[in-house]
Design an enzyme around this catalytic site. Structure first.
Site, PDB file in Angstrom:
ATOM      1  N   ASP A   1      -2.132  -8.332   6.612  1.00 11.70           N
ATOM      2  CA  ASP A   1      -1.364  -8.146   5.365  1.00 11.70           C
ATOM      3  C   ASP A   1      -0.691  -9.452   4.950  1.00 11.70           C
ATOM      4  OD1 ASP A   1      -2.105  -5.569   5.496  1.00 11.70           O
ATOM      5  OD2 ASP A   1      -0.114  -4.684   5.521  1.00 11.70           O
TER       6      ASP A   1
ATOM      7  N   THR B   1       0.833  -1.215   0.000  1.00  7.52           N
ATOM      8  CA  THR B   1       0.000   0.000   0.000  1.00  7.52           C
ATOM      9  C   THR B   1       0.864   1.261   0.000  1.00  7.52           C
ATOM     10  OG1 THR B   1      -0.159  -0.303   2.388  1.00  7.52           O
ATOM     11  CG2 THR B   1      -2.021  -1.015   1.094  1.00  7.52           C
ATOM     12  N   THR B   2       1.991   1.228   0.735  1.00  7.85           N
ATOM     13  CA  THR B   2       2.885   2.399   0.736  1.00  7.85           C
ATOM     14  C   THR B   2       3.556   2.531  -0.633  1.00  7.85           C
ATOM     15  OG1 THR B   2       3.308   1.921   3.067  1.00  7.85           O
ATOM     16  CG2 THR B   2       4.739   3.513   2.019  1.00  7.85           C
TER      17      THR B   2
END
Length: 540
Positions: free
Chosen positions: A390, A93-94
């Site tokens: 995650d 996501t980053t």
């Protein structure tokens, strides 16, 4: 003289043209700067405090983006791609936000020099298509038949996903647990069949995996201590019924002539309750779970007959028990038979930390499991839960699409080299654009170095040299401040994570570049104040 045409409501802001595109790009840069430092194993954490004072510590890109109250319309696009990456693959996501920001940064000079947005968009799309094609070509596919090799692949992917989280010191312990949890599920790998519970106290290594359903013991009345706490092959009744005497609803009215009639009403209530309890007992059920309260009379009744009961069970846990143990959630006890009762091999109530847990193992219907997280601070356990989520998502994806690539900036450097080589064979403006996207891809290894405190220029030069010599899996070695073959070092990521991140980042870039006008309506609350009633006093 031309008459003045008023098209939009007074106070409407409209800005358009090249300056608007650049303003949107700058807003996205500001968002990227918020999460830039969280990338990689040496990434920093962010402490976010909400209006109510609730503090969240996280370095998960999607969590940070959700908690940031972004108001800029263009910057919200980056929040959306972080959420979609989290929902689709769970990790990266980053990376997806940083990539989108870097694509925009590299395209900004072209916009300033007057290159039309559609030409830039075409170049970005072409570069993304070439990159995705190349990832599919070079991704490593292990043999699926070999169970041990597949398990090792999944563990490595889980360890890589957890390498950048708070729990990276215990990533070997947790990667084995996550792979065990996913292996317990059926072929569809439903995420909701993995329950995660948090119990304060104990060390992180005390976290345990239960091969079945486990949930916290609910509130119970006197008499509960006398109930047995273990059963083998019990029948389980799942109810949505209150098993207690209820006070009358508001405004209910019963008119009685004498005391005998009142006694009949009371007796009827007791008869209804005992009738329900007797039917449950005769059905052969040994464990009774209900979403609604089970009162003290019912608790004592079940204890006398060696039955276990729990009321006020959360709906999510009741549904998971139903899927795992079979049976149905009943709203009446009129037709209790074996077909609507669940069963499991073993049931027990066990003390874990300061809480008691009801644990069902050997569930025949569906394969399910529960992870019980232990730890000190509440925020730490919440971050552990996000990290495990995650890792679970990554392992599910890796199991379905088993192609992997090397992480640690290796795949980005190889893509950058590949796109540079291709760009030299293309004439026209696209050559510059594809070359710019190739430069933008280097942001991931550069940011990994910056976050670890390394000299990023030196390491990137080494990586470019190694990739030019044909070492396609060379990436940043965080532990030794150098470059290394990350495929050999087992820093693996499912290729789907990278493909999804590239596609989402390029879509966001194209979307922001294609907007050339922003029209903001005045807030509805800023209209003329409502007129008071004639004669009414104005409030001061």
């Amino acid at each position: 003289m031309q008459p003045q045409i008023i098209l939009l409501k007074e106070g409407t802001e409209a800005s358009q043209g090249r300056s608007q595109i650049i303003s949107n790009i700058n807003a996205c840069q500001a968002i990227v700067d918020c999460v830039r430092t969280t990338l990689g194993p040496r990434g920093m954490d962010k402490l976010m405090v909400e209006a109510q004072g609730k503090a969240t510590i996280s370095n998960d890109g999607a969590t940070i983006m959700k908690l940031l109250d972004v108001v800029h319309p263009a910057a919200k696009t980056l929040v959306d791609i972080a959420k979609s990456q989290d929902a689709e693959v769970g990790d990266g996501t980053t990376s997806v936000v940083i990539l989108a920001g870097e694509f925009l940064k590299q395209m900004k000079p072209f916009v300033e020099e007057g290159v039309h947005s559609q030409i830039i968009i075409r170049g970005v799309r072409k570069a993304t298509q070439l990159a995705v094609q190349f990832i599919n070509e070079i991704a490593v596919k292990p043999k699926k038949d070999d169970e041990a090799e597949l398990r090792q692949l999944l563990e490595k992917c889980a360890a890589t996903a957890m390498g950048s989280k708070l729990i990276n010191q215990q990533k070997d312990f947790f990667s084995r647990m996550v792979v065990d949890a996913v292996m317990m599920l059926d072929e569809l790998l439903p995420l909701n069949m993995i329950g995660i519970k948090k119990v304060p106290g104990g060390a992180l290594e005390d976290t345990l995996l239960v091969a079945g359903v486990a949930f916290k013991k609910t509130f119970s009345y006197a008499g509960f201590e006398m109930q047995p706490k273990q059963y083998t092959n019990p029948k389980i009744a799942l109810l949505n019924i209150e098993l207690e005497l209820k006070a009358e609803r508001d405004n209910a009215e019963i008119r009685l002539e004498n005391v005998e009639e009142y006694q009949k009403v009371v007796d009827a209530e007791w008869t209804i309750l005992y009738d329900k309890l007797e039917k449950l007992h005769l059905s052969g059920a040994k464990v009774v779970l209900s979403k609604l309260p089970i009162g003290d009379v019912a608790t004592q009744y079940f204890a006398d007959r060696d039955m276990f009961c729990a009321g006020r069970v959360p709906e999510e846990d009741l549904k998971r028990t139903m899927k795992a143990c079979g049976g149905s959630i009943l709203t009446t006890v009129a037709d209790l038979g074996d077909s609507v009762l669940g069963t499991c091999q073993h049931f027990e109530e066990r003390q874990i930390g300061g809480d008691r847990f009801n644990i069902f193992t050997g569930c025949p219907q569906a394969k399910t499991c529960t992870i019980i997280i232990r730890g000190g601070a509440e925020q730490f356990m919440e971050e552990t839960e996000r990290s495990l989520h995650d890792a679970i998502m990554i392992v599910r994806r890796a199991k379905k699409n088993d192609a992997v690539v090397a992480g640690g900036g290796a795949i980005e450097m190889e893509l950058s080299k590949h796109l540079r080589d291709i760009s030299r064979t293309i004439a026209g403006k696209e050559q510059m654009l594809i070359s710019a996207i190739a430069r933008a891809l280097e942001v991931i290894p550069r940011q990994l170095c910056d976050n670890a405190g390394f000299d990023s220029t030196n390491i990137l030069n080494k990586l470019r040299q190694k990739h030019a010599q044909g070492n396609r899996w060379m990436g940043v070695d965080i532990l030794n401040e150098d470059v290394a073959d990350n495929m050999e070092k087992c820093v693996w990521e499912p290729s789907l994570v990278k493909i999804n991140a590239l596609s989402a980042a390029s879509e966001a870039t194209c979307l922001i570049l294609s907007v050339d006008e922003t029209i903001k309506n005045p807030k509805s609350g800023e209209g003329p104040a409502p007129q008071g009633r004639p004669g009414a006093r104005r409030p001061f």
